[in-house]
Motif scaffolding. Sequence first.
Motif, PDB file in Angstrom:
ATOM      1  N   LEU A  78       0.826  -1.204   0.000  1.00  0.00           N
ATOM      2  CA  LEU A  78       0.000   0.000   0.000  1.00  0.00           C
ATOM      3  C   LEU A  78       0.857   1.250   0.000  1.00  0.00           C
ATOM      4  CD1 LEU A  78      -2.554  -1.028   2.773  1.00  0.00           C
ATOM      5  CD2 LEU A  78      -2.931  -1.066   0.307  1.00  0.00           C
ATOM      6  N   ARG A  79       0.245   2.346  -0.469  1.00  0.00           N
ATOM      7  CA  ARG A  79       0.875   3.662  -0.416  1.00  0.00           C
ATOM      8  C   ARG A  79      -0.162   4.626   0.140  1.00  0.00           C
ATOM      9  NH1 ARG A  79       0.299   7.671  -3.959  1.00  0.00           N
ATOM     10  NH2 ARG A  79      -0.518   6.300  -5.568  1.00  0.00           N
ATOM     11  N   LEU A  80       0.246   5.460   1.078  1.00  0.00           N
ATOM     12  CA  LEU A  80      -0.665   6.449   1.640  1.00  0.00           C
ATOM     13  C   LEU A  80      -1.037   7.448   0.558  1.00  0.00           C
ATOM     14  CD1 LEU A  80      -2.109   7.622   4.155  1.00  0.00           C
ATOM     15  CD2 LEU A  80      -0.036   8.969   4.562  1.00  0.00           C
ATOM     16  N   LYS A  81      -2.330   7.661   0.350  1.00  0.00           N
ATOM     17  CA  LYS A  81      -2.812   8.617  -0.638  1.00  0.00           C
ATOM     18  C   LYS A  81      -3.246   9.908   0.033  1.00  0.00           C
ATOM     19  CE  LYS A  81      -6.192   9.159  -4.352  1.00  0.00           C
ATOM     20  NZ  LYS A  81      -7.217   8.455  -5.151  1.00  0.00           N
TER      21      LYS A  81
ATOM     22  N   PHE B 269      -3.820   6.944  19.271  1.00  0.00           N
ATOM     23  CA  PHE B 269      -3.727   7.458  17.906  1.00  0.00           C
ATOM     24  C   PHE B 269      -5.008   7.128  17.156  1.00  0.00           C
ATOM     25  CE2 PHE B 269      -2.387   6.328  13.456  1.00  0.00           C
ATOM     26  CZ  PHE B 269      -2.054   7.599  13.022  1.00  0.00           C
ATOM     27  N   LYS B 270      -5.503   8.101  16.381  1.00  0.00           N
ATOM     28  CA  LYS B 270      -6.647   7.892  15.493  1.00  0.00           C
ATOM     29  C   LYS B 270      -6.260   8.343  14.094  1.00  0.00           C
ATOM     30  CE  LYS B 270     -10.464   8.540  18.740  1.00  0.00           C
ATOM     31  NZ  LYS B 270     -11.689   9.329  18.994  1.00  0.00           N
ATOM     32  N   PHE B 271      -6.775   7.620  13.109  1.00  0.00           N
ATOM     33  CA  PHE B 271      -6.460   7.911  11.711  1.00  0.00           C
ATOM     34  C   PHE B 271      -7.694   7.702  10.837  1.00  0.00           C
ATOM     35  CE2 PHE B 271      -5.469   6.081   7.537  1.00  0.00           C
ATOM     36  CZ  PHE B 271      -4.759   7.124   6.971  1.00  0.00           C
ATOM     37  N   GLN B 272      -7.907   8.627   9.910  1.00  0.00           N
ATOM     38  CA  GLN B 272      -8.866   8.450   8.830  1.00  0.00           C
ATOM     39  C   GLN B 272      -8.173   8.884   7.560  1.00  0.00           C
ATOM     40  OE1 GLN B 272     -12.273  10.830  10.223  1.00  0.00           O
ATOM     41  NE2 GLN B 272     -13.492   8.999   9.825  1.00  0.00           N
ATOM     42  N   GLY B 273      -8.249   8.073   6.543  1.00  0.00           N
ATOM     43  CA  GLY B 273      -7.614   8.429   5.291  1.00  0.00           C
ATOM     44  C   GLY B 273      -7.762   7.344   4.245  1.00  0.00           C
ATOM     45  N   ARG B 274      -6.916   7.449   3.212  1.00  0.00           N
ATOM     46  CA  ARG B 274      -6.959   6.486   2.108  1.00  0.00           C
ATOM     47  C   ARG B 274      -5.561   6.008   1.761  1.00  0.00           C
ATOM     48  NH1 ARG B 274     -11.482   7.628  -2.434  1.00  0.00           N
ATOM     49  NH2 ARG B 274     -13.172   8.030  -0.999  1.00  0.00           N
TER      50      ARG B 274
END
Length: 123
Positions: free
Chosen positions: A65-68, A115-120
């Motif tokens: 995967l790659r962080l978008k 830690f919290k994360f929201q993304g693609r």
Amino acid sequence: MPVKNEALFKISKLKHGDGIISTMLDINKDCEIFKGHFPGHPVVPGACMLQIVKEVLEEALAAPLRLKKADHLKFISMIDPGNTLAVQLDIAYKIVEEGDVSVTAKLMSGEVVCFKFQGRFVI
């Protein structure tokens, strides 16, 4: 000469089904990264918390995967590897477009959210 252990964490338990991943991760207090972050008072770097999300998701999906896009990153509490032996990571994901994975994740030490994360990510 002692052998260096570079791994920051290892997955001790992983449950995966229906777009939900729940893991227990053992933190390696002897990881070299803690010698520089911070000497005498080590904590898991925030960038490493995001990297842990990525690596666990890659393991569960069996794909690189790659962080978008990182819509929301919240570093709420520090993880002290001397006092915290394991953390829980919960990930909810959905493949929303061809190759895009929408992710919501939460890293916890006991009942404390660190830690919290929201993304693609992109496969």
